[in-house]
Write an enzyme that holds these catalytic residues in place. Structure first.
Site, mmCIF file in Angstrom:
data_model
loop_
_atom_site.group_PDB
_atom_site.id
_atom_site.type_symbol
_atom_site.label_atom_id
_atom_site.label_comp_id
_atom_site.label_asym_id
_atom_site.label_seq_id
_atom_site.Cartn_x
_atom_site.Cartn_y
_atom_site.Cartn_z
ATOM 1 C CB SER A 137 -0.937 0.003 1.210
ATOM 2 O OG SER A 137 -0.234 -0.318 2.374
ATOM 3 C CG HIS B 149 -3.408 -1.581 -2.507
ATOM 4 N ND1 HIS B 149 -3.924 -0.355 -2.158
ATOM 5 C CD2 HIS B 149 -3.133 -2.213 -1.335
ATOM 6 C CE1 HIS B 149 -3.951 -0.257 -0.838
ATOM 7 N NE2 HIS B 149 -3.483 -1.363 -0.327
ATOM 8 C CD GLU C 184 -5.748 1.980 -4.727
ATOM 9 O OE1 GLU C 184 -6.184 3.136 -4.646
ATOM 10 O OE2 GLU C 184 -4.827 1.559 -3.984
ATOM 11 C CG ASN D 163 -3.988 3.373 1.809
ATOM 12 O OD1 ASN D 163 -5.018 3.294 2.465
ATOM 13 N ND2 ASN D 163 -3.213 2.327 1.597
#
Ligand code: 3HC
Length: 284
Positions: A119, A140, A152, A190
């Site tokens: 991440s 991800h 992702e 994130n």
């Protein structure tokens, strides 16, 4: 290139979830852990999950056995030599990941796609370490992996277009929705989520409101499935702090700096659900 066999490195929270969704989609999966004891623990975790689903009536005994038969556990990276896709899901440690990708570059079949579930670490650095950068990208997943629909797909400036296409198609095959992003620290989710979580901690630290009230406010006021402190406990305070530190290091923006309370909770071992206590306390 067709993906037939999948390798997953790391069988913790994220790795076991990735192994689960791949096996449920019909792929034989080889899970690699740092040693035999951890490999056994990873397989036990998956067995417990499937048993819980059987008890709930979501899996019959035959399907459960078939799923378990599709997943092998090992401590030997060499056993990934037959995998067309490897997803690395180890702890967030750039050096360890680079070393693993260097080994994968020597072990995996020449056509294999080498993905990382990172991440916050640098995918380009892993790609360079592998010595076959065109085949490396980020995939991800989100916690809890079996329930969260998003993946992702993070390409570096070196990733081959065909690799992105094949990996994106595989994401759809395992029942997830892919979004495309570039290899940049924290990608899309994130980048937005972590400052929000850190702000929630700062708000609580400032004495504005109780954490239960902040959670209820965001849940009922914004329709979020969980308030920020429940989510922090789910993701892990250590993971969030690590991601925040990497983001702060990369962008040098104060809003990414982990607040003092978060640091102290991590130092105190209050990491969230996984340790039984974070912002809230959990029963075993
Ligand atoms: N496999 C398959 N099904 C499972 C399962 C598993 N491993 N675990 C649970 N389930 C099933 C349950 O049996 C349940 O089924 P039922 O509805 O038929 O009883 C169903 O899934 C839902 O389970 P819960 O009741 O626990 O789920 P909730 O409705 O409370 O939702 C949630 C849980 C999906 C986690 C929801 O609260 C949510 O979306 N929270 C936000 C999570 C989030 O934001 N995650 C992202 C974190 S950031 C991240 O991961 C990035 C990283 O890099 C830090």
């Amino acid at each position: 290139m067709t993906i037939k066999n999948v390798g997953v490195i790391g069988c913790g929270l994220m790795g076991s979830g990735i192994a689960q969704v791949a096996a449920q989609a019909g792929f034989p999966v080889t899970v690699v852990e740092a040693n035999d004891e951890l490999a056994k623990r990873g397989l036990d975790r998956l067995r417990e999950t499937f048993e819980a689903l059987r008890v709930k009536g979501k899996l019959d005994a035959k399907a459960k056995d078939a799923l378990l038969a599709r997943i092998a556990g090992t401590s030997r990276l060499e056993e990934l030599k037959g995998c067309e896709l490897v997803v690395e899901a180890m702890t967030e440690n750039q050096q360890l990941k680079n070393e693993t990708f260097a080994k994968l570059g020597r072990i995996a079949p020449p056509h294999a796609i080498l993905a990382t579930n990172t991440s916050s670490c640098n995918v380009t650095a892993m790609a360079a370490a592998s010595k076959r950068p065109g085949q490396v990208l980020g995939l991800h997943f989100f916690n809890p992996v079996p329930l969260m629909k998003l993946v992702e797909v993070a390409r570096t400036i070196l990733t081959d277009e065909g690799v992105v296409t094949t990996a994106t198609e595989w994401v759809r095959t395992v029942g997830k929705t892919p979004v495309q992003t570039k290899d940049s620290t924290a990608f899309i989710v994130n980048r937005l989520l972590v400052p929000y979580l850190l702000d929630a901690v700062r708000l609580y630290e400032s004495g504005l409101a109780a954490l239960e009230d902040i959670d209820t406010a965001m849940k009922l006021g914004c329709g979020y499935p969980m308030g920020p402190f429940t989510l922090l406990d789910l993701v892990g305070l250590d993971t969030t702090m690590y991601v925040a530190e990497v983001m702060f290091e990369e962008f040098r923006e104060p809003r990414y700096a982990p607040p003092p309370l978060l640091k102290r909770m991590v130092m105190a071992g209050r990491l969230g659900r996984k340790t039984g206590r974070g912002f809230y306390t959990y029963n075993a």
